[in-house]
Design an enzyme around this catalytic site. Structure first.
Site, PDB file in Angstrom:
ATOM      1  N   LYS A   1       0.806  -1.225   0.000  1.00  0.00           N
ATOM      2  CA  LYS A   1       0.000   0.000   0.000  1.00  0.00           C
ATOM      3  C   LYS A   1       0.836   1.271   0.000  1.00  0.00           C
ATOM      4  CE  LYS A   1      -4.243  -1.826   1.898  1.00  0.00           C
ATOM      5  NZ  LYS A   1      -5.333  -1.677   2.833  1.00  0.00           N
TER       6      LYS A   1
ATOM      7  N   GLU B   1      -1.617   7.091   8.359  1.00  0.00           N
ATOM      8  CA  GLU B   1      -2.208   7.951   7.334  1.00  0.00           C
ATOM      9  C   GLU B   1      -3.228   8.864   8.009  1.00  0.00           C
ATOM     10  OE1 GLU B   1      -3.367   6.148   3.286  1.00  0.00           O
ATOM     11  OE2 GLU B   1      -5.222   6.070   4.420  1.00  0.00           O
TER      12      GLU B   1
ATOM     13  N   ARG C   1      -7.327  -7.398  -9.212  1.00  0.00           N
ATOM     14  CA  ARG C   1      -8.052  -8.662  -9.413  1.00  0.00           C
ATOM     15  C   ARG C   1      -9.508  -8.332  -9.686  1.00  0.00           C
ATOM     16  NH1 ARG C   1     -10.958  -8.402  -4.581  1.00  0.00           N
ATOM     17  NH2 ARG C   1      -9.800  -7.438  -2.901  1.00  0.00           N
TER      18      ARG C   1
HETATM   19  P1  ADP Z   1      -8.611  -2.867   2.663  1.00  0.00           P
HETATM   20  O1  ADP Z   1      -7.340  -3.258   2.004  1.00  0.00           O
HETATM   21  O2  ADP Z   1      -8.863  -3.603   3.905  1.00  0.00           O
HETATM   22  O3  ADP Z   1      -9.747  -2.843   1.708  1.00  0.00           O
HETATM   23  P2  ADP Z   1      -8.575   0.050   2.476  1.00  0.00           P
HETATM   24  O4  ADP Z   1      -7.329   0.825   2.602  1.00  0.00           O
HETATM   25  O5  ADP Z   1      -9.146  -0.119   1.126  1.00  0.00           O
HETATM   26  O6  ADP Z   1      -8.350  -1.373   3.158  1.00  0.00           O
HETATM   27  O7  ADP Z   1      -9.665   0.700   3.412  1.00  0.00           O
HETATM   28  C1  ADP Z   1     -10.883   0.065   3.688  1.00  0.00           C
HETATM   29  C2  ADP Z   1     -11.854   1.057   4.283  1.00  0.00           C
HETATM   30  O8  ADP Z   1     -11.311   1.645   5.481  1.00  0.00           O
HETATM   31  C3  ADP Z   1     -12.182   2.266   3.414  1.00  0.00           C
HETATM   32  O9  ADP Z   1     -13.174   1.992   2.477  1.00  0.00           O
HETATM   33  C4  ADP Z   1     -12.616   3.284   4.449  1.00  0.00           C
HETATM   34  O10 ADP Z   1     -13.921   3.043   4.902  1.00  0.00           O
HETATM   35  C5  ADP Z   1     -11.657   3.000   5.596  1.00  0.00           C
HETATM   36  N1  ADP Z   1     -10.447   3.838   5.479  1.00  0.00           N
HETATM   37  C6  ADP Z   1      -9.269   3.485   4.970  1.00  0.00           C
HETATM   38  N2  ADP Z   1      -8.375   4.490   5.026  1.00  0.00           N
HETATM   39  C7  ADP Z   1      -9.015   5.535   5.582  1.00  0.00           C
HETATM   40  C8  ADP Z   1      -8.652   6.886   5.914  1.00  0.00           C
HETATM   41  N3  ADP Z   1      -7.430   7.345   5.693  1.00  0.00           N
HETATM   42  N4  ADP Z   1      -9.586   7.683   6.468  1.00  0.00           N
HETATM   43  C9  ADP Z   1     -10.830   7.223   6.699  1.00  0.00           C
HETATM   44  N5  ADP Z   1     -11.234   5.980   6.430  1.00  0.00           N
HETATM   45  C10 ADP Z   1     -10.347   5.123   5.872  1.00  0.00           C
HETATM   46  P1  ADP Z   2     -13.433  -6.622  -2.555  1.00  0.00           P
HETATM   47  O1  ADP Z   2     -12.186  -5.836  -2.275  1.00  0.00           O
HETATM   48  O2  ADP Z   2     -13.383  -7.474  -3.774  1.00  0.00           O
HETATM   49  O3  ADP Z   2     -14.624  -5.803  -2.466  1.00  0.00           O
HETATM   50  P2  ADP Z   2     -12.982  -7.886  -0.044  1.00  0.00           P
HETATM   51  O4  ADP Z   2     -12.134  -6.760   0.398  1.00  0.00           O
HETATM   52  O5  ADP Z   2     -14.112  -8.311   0.822  1.00  0.00           O
HETATM   53  O6  ADP Z   2     -13.610  -7.656  -1.444  1.00  0.00           O
HETATM   54  O7  ADP Z   2     -12.037  -9.100  -0.335  1.00  0.00           O
HETATM   55  C1  ADP Z   2     -12.412 -10.178  -1.150  1.00  0.00           C
HETATM   56  C2  ADP Z   2     -11.993 -11.486  -0.558  1.00  0.00           C
HETATM   57  O8  ADP Z   2     -10.613 -11.565  -0.486  1.00  0.00           O
HETATM   58  C3  ADP Z   2     -12.498 -11.704   0.840  1.00  0.00           C
HETATM   59  O9  ADP Z   2     -12.765 -13.077   0.974  1.00  0.00           O
HETATM   60  C4  ADP Z   2     -11.326 -11.281   1.706  1.00  0.00           C
HETATM   61  O10 ADP Z   2     -11.344 -11.963   2.930  1.00  0.00           O
HETATM   62  C5  ADP Z   2     -10.172 -11.704   0.840  1.00  0.00           C
HETATM   63  N1  ADP Z   2      -9.000 -10.844   0.940  1.00  0.00           N
HETATM   64  C6  ADP Z   2      -8.900  -9.555   0.562  1.00  0.00           C
HETATM   65  N2  ADP Z   2      -7.656  -9.087   0.722  1.00  0.00           N
HETATM   66  C7  ADP Z   2      -6.941 -10.115   1.225  1.00  0.00           C
HETATM   67  C8  ADP Z   2      -5.574 -10.287   1.595  1.00  0.00           C
HETATM   68  N3  ADP Z   2      -4.680  -9.312   1.485  1.00  0.00           N
HETATM   69  N4  ADP Z   2      -5.189 -11.478   2.057  1.00  0.00           N
HETATM   70  C9  ADP Z   2      -6.070 -12.489   2.171  1.00  0.00           C
HETATM   71  N5  ADP Z   2      -7.348 -12.404   1.817  1.00  0.00           N
HETATM   72  C10 ADP Z   2      -7.790 -11.243   1.362  1.00  0.00           C
END
Ligand code: ADP
Ligand code: ADP
Ligand code: MG
Length: 484
Positions: A118, A202, A294
């Site tokens: 990230k 962040e 993906r």
């Molecule tokens: P993941 O890899 O688990 O999807 P993300 O970085 O995409 O993690 O963040 C998932 C969610 O967490 C975002 O959709 C948002 O709701 C919250 N989030 C992430 N970063 C921030 C931020 N800097 N400020 C506020 N909310 C955040």
């Molecule tokens: P999307 O980002 O496609 O909306 P999710 O964040 O829910 O969906 O992730 C999709 C699937 O992949 C889920 O089953 C989640 O548990 C898994 N997943 C997402 N990121 C990771 C990761 N970094 N390592 C392992 N499993 C992951």
């Protein structure tokens, strides 16, 4: 480079395995599936052209990439589709496929690696001119250093796992005094789930909206977007309901997100499908947060408003076909909403519920799509993600799609295990939802109300069913009497 794919191994399970089987069938491509010891009753096992077990640990089965690649070779597959989760974001796996002469249906390993990190991806996007949030620009393991950065950018901050995903390894810190404890617990979670302890800090945005762009790019530098999805309705940072198009997005902001996303992917030479995630704050500022290299869980909403099959496009791109359409030829028609149906108990802190599904009657009719992998009599194994189905609805306008969602959710009847279906019913009746007023804090904030209403729906449904049962028995008895 242009090699037609004739047989695909699907390195996944559940609804996405079935989704890929369906794409292959429509394309005249053979498919090979895999299943773990715990998944012998999986519906994809029955629908596959060929299927092979991978014995041993039920989770490791879908991560065992040596075994998976050797199965692909033995069964004469020319490509592997990884789905989402499991090996889908492993650059090593993508590389190993390539090394063995198997096409990996996805982006290049270097792009998977870049966006799996990230921090590195934020830095790369910043260089191209995509706005990002302030914070650490390198991984941090040291508490004091992390705290210093937090002080610099100012509280509240969010601590994240550099290699995290699925809402895990994240902690919001409002005040400095809580930093140490939360940094440690986030690190522990990261080590547990991702076997990595690199973290970053962040700036935390209060109640933003989560808007993401679906990108599709071929091997020849053609990059287009398939519009945005609003995934603001989340429970603890995990998506619950996803919408295309966003019902409340300023057209200027929308255009800007599309512009920077396609530009960045073109500059990086990205290929295949991918999703670029942004946060949009109260003043309509946009910030890139991460990219998923993906197919996304919520890809169906984009398919419904564009009429394109994203999985089929992904396969075509992997075999070296050029994109057959330009940006101008993509049009967005209507609105689609996806509801993630999870086997979990909202009354017990959303604890996953494994067990037998006694009755499963799914909604249907115009504008309703079900992507699911369970059935009446199926026992949910305890080893995997709790999402068992996706209900997706489509209509020409927002009002219509909300009405359809209500009708379809009411039709859904699942007995045997607790799920979040009744919670969804409460959401689609909420005045704020109906007006398109929601941000990433919406669901958690209203959860207590939703839970109460869900309980009410549940009781009402049971009462109605009981009455109906009684009525039916009377009729049956009556008929019997008449016959005698
Ligand atoms: P993941 O890899 O688990 O999807 P993300 O970085 O995409 O993690 O963040 C998932 C969610 O967490 C975002 O959709 C948002 O709701 C919250 N989030 C992430 N970063 C921030 C931020 N800097 N400020 C506020 N909310 C955040
Ligand atoms: P999307 O980002 O496609 O909306 P999710 O964040 O829910 O969906 O992730 C999709 C699937 O992949 C889920 O089953 C989640 O548990 C898994 N997943 C997402 N990121 C990771 C990761 N970094 N390592 C392992 N499993 C992951
Ligand atoms: Mg994300």
């Amino acid at each position: 480079m242009n090699k037609k794919i004739s047989k695909v191994l699907i390195a996944n399970r559940g609804e996405i395995a079935l989704r890929i089987i369906r794409a292959c069938k429509e394309m005249g491509i053979s498919n090979v599936c895999i299943f773990s010891e715990a998944d012998i009753d999986g519906v994809w096992v029955r629908k596959a052209d060929e299927c092979y077990p991978i014995m041993g640990n039920p989770v490791q089965a879908y991560l065992n990439y040596e075994k998976i690649i050797s199965l692909a070779i033995k069964s004469n597959c020319d490509a592997i589709h990884p789905g989402y989760g499991f090996l889908s974001e492993s650059p090593e796996f993508a590389q190993a496929c390539e090394d063995k002469g198997i096409i990996f249906i996805g982006p290049k390993p270097e792009h998977i690696a870049l966006f799996g990190d990230k921090i590195a991806s934020k830095n790369a996007m910043k260089k191209i001119g995509v706005p990002i949030l302030g914070g650490t620009d390198e991984p941090i393991k040291d508490l004091e250093k992390a705290k210093e950065v937090a002080r610099e950018i100012g509280f509240p901050v969010i601590i994240k796992a550099a290699f995290g995903g699925g809402g895990r390894g994240m902690r919001i810190v409002d005040e400095e005094k809580d930093f140490e404890k939360l940094f440690q617990s986030a690190t522990e979670e990261s080590v547990k789930f991702f076997a990595k302890s690199e973290m970053f800090v962040e700036k935390y945005i209060k109640n933003p909206r989560h808007i993401e762009v679906q990108i599709i790019a071929d091997k020849y530098g053609n990059v287009i977007h398939l519009g945005e999805r609003d995934c603001s309705i989340q429970r603890r940072h995990q998506k619950v309901i996803e919408i295309a198009q966003s019902p409340r997005l300023n057209q200027k902001v929308r255009r800007e997100i599309f512009r920077v996303s396609t530009k960045a992917m073109f500059k990086l030479g990205y290929e295949s499908v991918g999703t670029i995630e942004f946060l949009v704050d109260k003043d309509d500022n946009i910030y890139f947060i991460e990219m998923n290299t993906r197919v996304q869980v919520e890809h169906p909403v984009t398919e419904l408003i564009t009429g394109l099959d994203i999985i089929q496009r992904m396969i075509r791109i992997a075999e070296g076909s050029e994109l057959k359409f330009m940006q101008e030829e993509i049009s967005f028609r209507g609105y689609a909403i996806e509801f993630r149906i999870n086997a979990e108990d909202p009354n017990k802190g959303f604890a996953p519920s494994s067990g037998k599904i006694e009755t499963y009657i799914t909604p249907g009719g115009p504008g309703v799509r079900m992507d699911s992998s369970v059935y009446t009599g199926y026992t949910i194994p305890p080893y995997y993600d709790s999402m068992i189905a996706k209900l997706i609805v489509w209509a020409l306008d927002w009002e219509g799609v909300v009405a359809k969602a209500r009708r379809a959710l009411d039709e859904f009847y699942l007995k045997g295990i607790p799920t979040n279906i009744a919670l969804h019913r409460a959401v689609v009746r909420d005045p704020d939802f109906i007006e398109g007023k929601f941000d990433t804090g919406y669901f958690d904030k209203k959860l207590a109300t939703f839970n109460l209403e869900a309980k009410h729906f549940f009781e009402e449904e049971n009462e109605k069913l009981e009455k109906m049962q009684k009525f039916i028995s009377t009729i049956k008895t009556h008929k019997l009497e008449v016959r005698h």
